[in-house]
Scaffold this motif. Structure first.
Motif, mmCIF file in Angstrom:
data_model
loop_
_atom_site.group_PDB
_atom_site.id
_atom_site.type_symbol
_atom_site.label_atom_id
_atom_site.label_comp_id
_atom_site.label_asym_id
_atom_site.label_seq_id
_atom_site.Cartn_x
_atom_site.Cartn_y
_atom_site.Cartn_z
ATOM 1 N N PHE A 380 134.286 31.867 1.668
ATOM 2 C CA PHE A 380 134.503 30.226 1.793
ATOM 3 C C PHE A 380 132.752 29.965 1.928
ATOM 4 O O PHE A 380 132.166 30.419 2.219
ATOM 5 C CB PHE A 380 135.450 30.194 3.276
ATOM 6 N N SER A 381 132.537 28.788 1.663
ATOM 7 C CA SER A 381 131.845 27.730 1.498
ATOM 8 C C SER A 381 132.132 26.968 3.111
ATOM 9 O O SER A 381 133.003 26.319 2.878
ATOM 10 C CB SER A 381 131.290 26.855 0.471
ATOM 11 N N ALA A 382 130.691 26.292 3.927
ATOM 12 C CA ALA A 382 131.287 25.237 4.758
ATOM 13 C C ALA A 382 129.770 24.067 4.624
ATOM 14 O O ALA A 382 128.704 24.098 4.239
ATOM 15 C CB ALA A 382 131.152 25.778 6.050
ATOM 16 N N ALA A 407 126.669 23.497 -0.803
ATOM 17 C CA ALA A 407 127.000 24.616 -0.847
ATOM 18 C C ALA A 407 127.481 25.702 -1.865
ATOM 19 O O ALA A 407 126.830 26.277 -2.133
ATOM 20 C CB ALA A 407 127.433 25.165 0.498
ATOM 21 N N LYS A 408 128.496 24.272 -2.209
ATOM 22 C CA LYS A 408 129.130 24.494 -3.146
ATOM 23 C C LYS A 408 128.250 24.993 -4.445
ATOM 24 O O LYS A 408 128.057 25.479 -5.173
ATOM 25 C CB LYS A 408 130.544 24.040 -3.627
ATOM 26 N N VAL A 415 126.610 28.053 4.125
ATOM 27 C CA VAL A 415 126.662 27.007 4.214
ATOM 28 C C VAL A 415 125.893 26.224 4.549
ATOM 29 O O VAL A 415 124.308 26.316 4.821
ATOM 30 C CB VAL A 415 126.187 27.429 6.098
ATOM 31 N N GLY A 416 125.809 25.053 4.303
ATOM 32 C CA GLY A 416 124.904 23.659 4.276
ATOM 33 C C GLY A 416 124.761 23.106 5.475
ATOM 34 O O GLY A 416 126.181 23.193 5.680
ATOM 35 N N LEU A 417 123.368 22.263 5.315
ATOM 36 C CA LEU A 417 123.619 21.421 6.420
ATOM 37 C C LEU A 417 123.111 19.627 5.781
ATOM 38 O O LEU A 417 122.539 20.087 4.725
ATOM 39 C CB LEU A 417 122.155 22.023 7.131
ATOM 40 N N TYR A 418 123.662 19.159 6.520
ATOM 41 C CA TYR A 418 123.663 17.538 5.782
ATOM 42 C C TYR A 418 122.095 16.914 6.440
ATOM 43 O O TYR A 418 121.468 17.216 8.038
ATOM 44 C CB TYR A 418 124.238 16.559 6.953
ATOM 45 N N GLN A 419 121.206 16.531 5.948
ATOM 46 C CA GLN A 419 120.115 16.516 5.882
ATOM 47 C C GLN A 419 118.979 14.591 5.885
ATOM 48 O O GLN A 419 118.405 14.494 5.587
ATOM 49 C CB GLN A 419 118.845 17.110 4.444
ATOM 50 N N GLY A 420 120.686 14.450 5.156
ATOM 51 C CA GLY A 420 120.288 12.303 5.811
ATOM 52 C C GLY A 420 119.825 12.138 7.160
ATOM 53 O O GLY A 420 119.825 12.749 7.523
#
Length: 420
Positions: A380-382, A407-408, A415-420
């Protein structure tokens, strides 16, 4: 399940039943500790030494003892459910076995997944937190008297004198039941009940009027305004405890089916969003960290197309069970839709939430590899986002969704992190 959590123990005595070996394997796979017994003496010694969460007994009984002989002994020793694995029974036969101590019937041919789902439900009932009781009574002495009785029965009690403060307690304390006086100076109990019933998130919370009023017509009138029952004050202590416990148990059962997704037993889409909205308000008011994650099974459509929806459902259940056990009371998990899940991390930084999600990602891969009938890799991705000043719940969801997309796009299984 966290490594420091003790696995629930299941005693299995059903080796004569076809598929019992696979059952033991699947029980272990889904987080139970399964121990098999075929001799009466060994099973009874084990029951004395370490009572299990549940006992699974086949209709053939043990090698040296029939089911009818062992069941009364299990009934005396068991602290949990006794499940009877059997062929179809008549109602008369079911009643006979219930008298012997059977609590649940599991019918052959065995559907292992349904059995594990049932064990999950039974296990959840044993792990329920204490009932939460909100008492609304302008008489501090009367409210305290009822509260002390319920606290002695290991219930959590919050008492307020002003009914106008009830919504703060409903939001923060989240009671399983509201015990409300009828006659109060600020407003009557039936008036406040009617106002509470206008709020959909509290519509299912049982409101019981607790008053000295004995006029039946007035009691019925009060109930028609939004109350669920009417109890007379100063009832015997054991009657009060039993009445509150039964009402709370019923409420929790109904709430589970109203708020949970039927396949995964996680919060459904509506209720995970409501949970997030409450946490956003609380975190902003109390200046607490709040992180939110979106989790999505990689290439899920291909799994359904290639292996069938039954296998797809099992993949979803494996991940759902992992998430439910792993959150461990530190937030909430819901099925956002399809193969996508939402995780609310209360009082948690984004980095810490991401670390937890990444640990679960690796654990999910291990669980898939341990599964006997899923012979292909599943990941899975997150995406994880942190609540920032001025954000509302929808903006936090959008931020986590953007991190998930990243992440996809970066190759999945990360796992991706939001950087906005």
């Amino acid at each position: 399940m966290n490594s420091d959590q003790k696995k629930p123990i299941v005693y299995l005595s059903a080796q004569q039943i076809q598929g019992s070996a696979e059952l033991a394997k699947q029980l272990t796979f889904f987080g139970f500790e399964c121990r098999s017994y075929m001799k009466q003496s060994a099973l009874l010694v084990a029951m004395h030494t370490e009572p299990p969460f549940a006992v699974l007994l086949g209709e053939e009984g043990l090698e040296d003892c029939s089911a009818e002989q062992i069941l009364p002994r299990l009934q005396k020793l068991s602290r949990g459910p006794v499940l009877f694995l059997t062929s179809e029974l008549t109602v008369v036969e079911q009643i006979h076995y219930v008298k012997l101590g059977v609590t649940d019937f599991v019918y052959i041919p065995l559907d292992i997944q349904k059995l594990i789902d049932r064990l999950d439900v039974l296990l959840e009932k044993t792990q329920n937190t204490p009932y939460r009781v909100l008492i609304v009574d302008d008489s501090e002495a009367m409210g305290k008297a009822s509260g002390n009785i319920l606290q002695q029965a290991d219930m959590q009690v919050q008492q307020i004198k002003n009914p106008l403060d009830v919504f703060v307690s409903l939001e923060r304390f989240m009671p399983d039941i509201v015990l409300m006086d009828v006659y109060m100076p600020q407003c009557s109990g039936d008036e406040m009940a009617k106002v509470i019933r206008q709020q959909t998130q509290f519509d299912s919370v049982p409101i019981v009027f607790l008053s000295t009023e004995t006029n039946r017509n007035k009691q019925l009138m009060a109930r028609s305004m939004g109350g669920d029952d009417f109890w007379v004050k100063n009832m015997p202590a054991e009657e009060l405890v039993a009445s509150v416990a039964m009402t709370c148990a019923r409420y929790r059962s109904l709430r589970r089916w109203m708020s949970c997704d039927s396949l995964t037993a996680l919060l459904n889409h509506t209720h995970i969003i409501e949970w997030l909205e409450r946490e956003v308000k609380r975190s902003q008011k109390e200046a607490l960290s709040l992180s939110f994650a979106m989790v999505d099974i990689d290439h899920f459509k291909k799994i359904n197309d290639s292996y069938g929806h039954a296998v797809g459902d099992k993949v979803i259940k494996i991940l759902a069970r992992l998430l439910r056990q792993s959150i461990n009371g530190e937030g909430a998990v819901g099925r956002y839709g399809g193969e996508e899940f939402a995780v609310v991390f209360s009082e948690t930084s984004m980095i810490r939430a991401a670390q937890k999600i990444d640990h679960w990602r690796l654990r999910f891969t291990e669980l898939i590899q341990l599964s006997g009938d899923i012979q292909f890799p599943v990941t899975f991705s997150a995406g994880v986002a942190l609540l920032k000043n001025g954000m509302d719940a929808q903006q936090l969801i959008d931020a986590a969704d953007e991190a998930l997309y990243q992440a996809k796009h970066a190759g999945r299984n990360q796992v991706g992190l939001y950087q906005g």
